[in-house]
Write an enzyme that holds these catalytic residues in place. Sequence first.
Site, PDB file in Angstrom:
ATOM      1  N   ASP A  13       0.845  -1.199   0.000  1.00 42.56           N
ATOM      2  CA  ASP A  13       0.000   0.000   0.000  1.00 42.56           C
ATOM      3  C   ASP A  13       0.879   1.247   0.000  1.00 42.56           C
ATOM      4  OD1 ASP A  13      -2.145  -1.692   0.090  1.00 42.56           O
ATOM      5  OD2 ASP A  13      -2.786  -1.146   2.126  1.00 42.56           O
ATOM      6  N   ALA A  42      -3.945 -10.466   2.652  1.00 41.14           N
ATOM      7  CA  ALA A  42      -2.876 -10.336   3.657  1.00 41.14           C
ATOM      8  C   ALA A  42      -3.402  -9.630   4.908  1.00 41.14           C
ATOM      9  CB  ALA A  42      -1.702  -9.561   3.062  1.00 41.14           C
ATOM     10  N   THR A 213     -21.775  -5.012   6.806  1.00 39.56           N
ATOM     11  CA  THR A 213     -21.055  -3.997   7.590  1.00 39.56           C
ATOM     12  C   THR A 213     -21.575  -2.599   7.241  1.00 39.56           C
ATOM     13  OG1 THR A 213     -19.323  -4.021   5.895  1.00 39.56           O
ATOM     14  CG2 THR A 213     -18.939  -5.350   7.849  1.00 39.56           C
ATOM     15  N   GLY A 218     -21.944   0.015  12.802  1.00 41.16           N
ATOM     16  CA  GLY A 218     -21.832  -1.393  13.200  1.00 41.16           C
ATOM     17  C   GLY A 218     -22.155  -2.352  12.082  1.00 41.16           C
ATOM     18  N   THR A 241      -9.023   2.444   6.237  1.00 44.97           N
ATOM     19  CA  THR A 241      -8.494   1.372   5.373  1.00 44.97           C
ATOM     20  C   THR A 241      -8.257   0.106   6.212  1.00 44.97           C
ATOM     21  OG1 THR A 241      -7.273   3.118   4.227  1.00 44.97           O
ATOM     22  CG2 THR A 241      -6.752   0.854   3.612  1.00 44.97           C
ATOM     23  N   GLY A 244     -12.744  -3.233   7.188  1.00 46.78           N
ATOM     24  CA  GLY A 244     -13.527  -4.386   6.734  1.00 46.78           C
ATOM     25  C   GLY A 244     -12.724  -5.677   6.853  1.00 46.78           C
ATOM     26  N   ASP A 245     -11.444  -5.597   6.581  1.00 42.45           N
ATOM     27  CA  ASP A 245     -10.593  -6.794   6.679  1.00 42.45           C
ATOM     28  C   ASP A 245     -10.491  -7.264   8.130  1.00 42.45           C
ATOM     29  OD1 ASP A 245     -10.128  -6.643   3.936  1.00 42.45           O
ATOM     30  OD2 ASP A 245      -8.441  -5.281   4.213  1.00 42.45           O
TER      31      ASP A 245
HETATM   32  O1  RIB Z   1      -9.150  -3.479   2.322  1.00 44.32           O
HETATM   33  C1  RIB Z   1      -8.043  -2.614   2.287  1.00 44.32           C
HETATM   34  C2  RIB Z   1      -7.073  -3.057   1.256  1.00 44.32           C
HETATM   35  O2  RIB Z   1      -7.652  -2.897  -0.011  1.00 44.32           O
HETATM   36  C3  RIB Z   1      -5.793  -2.235   1.204  1.00 44.32           C
HETATM   37  O3  RIB Z   1      -4.805  -2.711   2.082  1.00 44.32           O
HETATM   38  C4  RIB Z   1      -5.410  -2.288  -0.253  1.00 44.32           C
HETATM   39  O4  RIB Z   1      -4.281  -3.047  -0.504  1.00 44.32           O
HETATM   40  C5  RIB Z   1      -6.632  -2.844  -0.974  1.00 44.32           C
HETATM   41  O5  RIB Z   1      -6.427  -4.122  -1.367  1.00 44.32           O
END
Ligand code: RIB
Length: 298
Positions: A13, A42, A213, A218, A241, A244-245
């Site tokens: 990123d 990742a 989401t 929430g 950023t 969500g992950d």
């Molecule tokens: O969900 C965030 C991610 O989306 C970032 O880290 C970026 O690499 C994109 O893939």
Amino acid sequence: MTRIVVVGSINMDLVTQAPRFVGPGETILGERFLTVPGGKGANQAVAAARLGAEVALVGAIGDDAFGRQLRESLAAEKVDLSHIAQLADSASGTASITVAGGENQIIVVPAANARVTPAQVEHAQSLIARADAVLVQMEIPLETVEATLRLGHRLGVPVILNPAPAQKLPVDWLQLARYVTPNQHELAILLGADPDEDFRSLMQRAPSPVVLTRGGDGAWYREQGEPIHQSGFNVEVVDSTGAGDTFNAALAVFLHEGLADAVRKACAAAALSVTRLGAQGGMPGLHEVDAFLAQQSG
Ligand code: RIB
């Protein structure tokens, strides 16, 4: 120990913090630039590992400087790298990210991520068979997403499909997912529905259970019947950023505690993740999530 397999993208990123977003043809001065590991796959792998899970990642990087840095950072987070292909004739994936006022704009160049294959998923079969949950997103080829859903289903291992970035998917693929985890916008695209349709009615029409989401508001979740709301937590947003992950990773890690508890913990982990810059910068450890939740209810 909970075992998680993630099938997904690995990016470097390239993050610029700016006072605002630029318009076409415009140049402004930014405030800060940093190069940090990212990519939805990742990120989810790192978030799950920090929450105490044993994690393996299936993906691909290029044979370049970014690829080497990405490999090192994943190894430092104790993610199993044995199913990551290093492609001699490809660059690693990148994401150019602008962060302004807590919001972001992202352009992803998939590069090596576009060559994560169904065969890699098949090679990870014994790992997947032993997993408590599998996470997959859509920054890799759709045929590989499909292979992951089909293999998880065949082996009886729950697959959480995070449909980001969203595309319309065949209904029979969606039925293979244990949970689909879109935001409101992604759910409409995924189902090929009117973006103005109420998200609760979309959730009820979806062919699989949905955990939706809603950022600071929430999440909503539904297995059967009416969707249920889990409130968000009030934090100061620095960079959303990777929120969500973090949410998806926590959902997978805590799924064995039941859906309601897993969604509550996922909202807490996601809230903590936005308080620092960089997708992986704010991802919390297990103790941080527990302490945060104790503080909220105390
Ligand atoms: O969900 C965030 C991610 O989306 C970032 O880290 C970026 O690499 C994109 O893939």
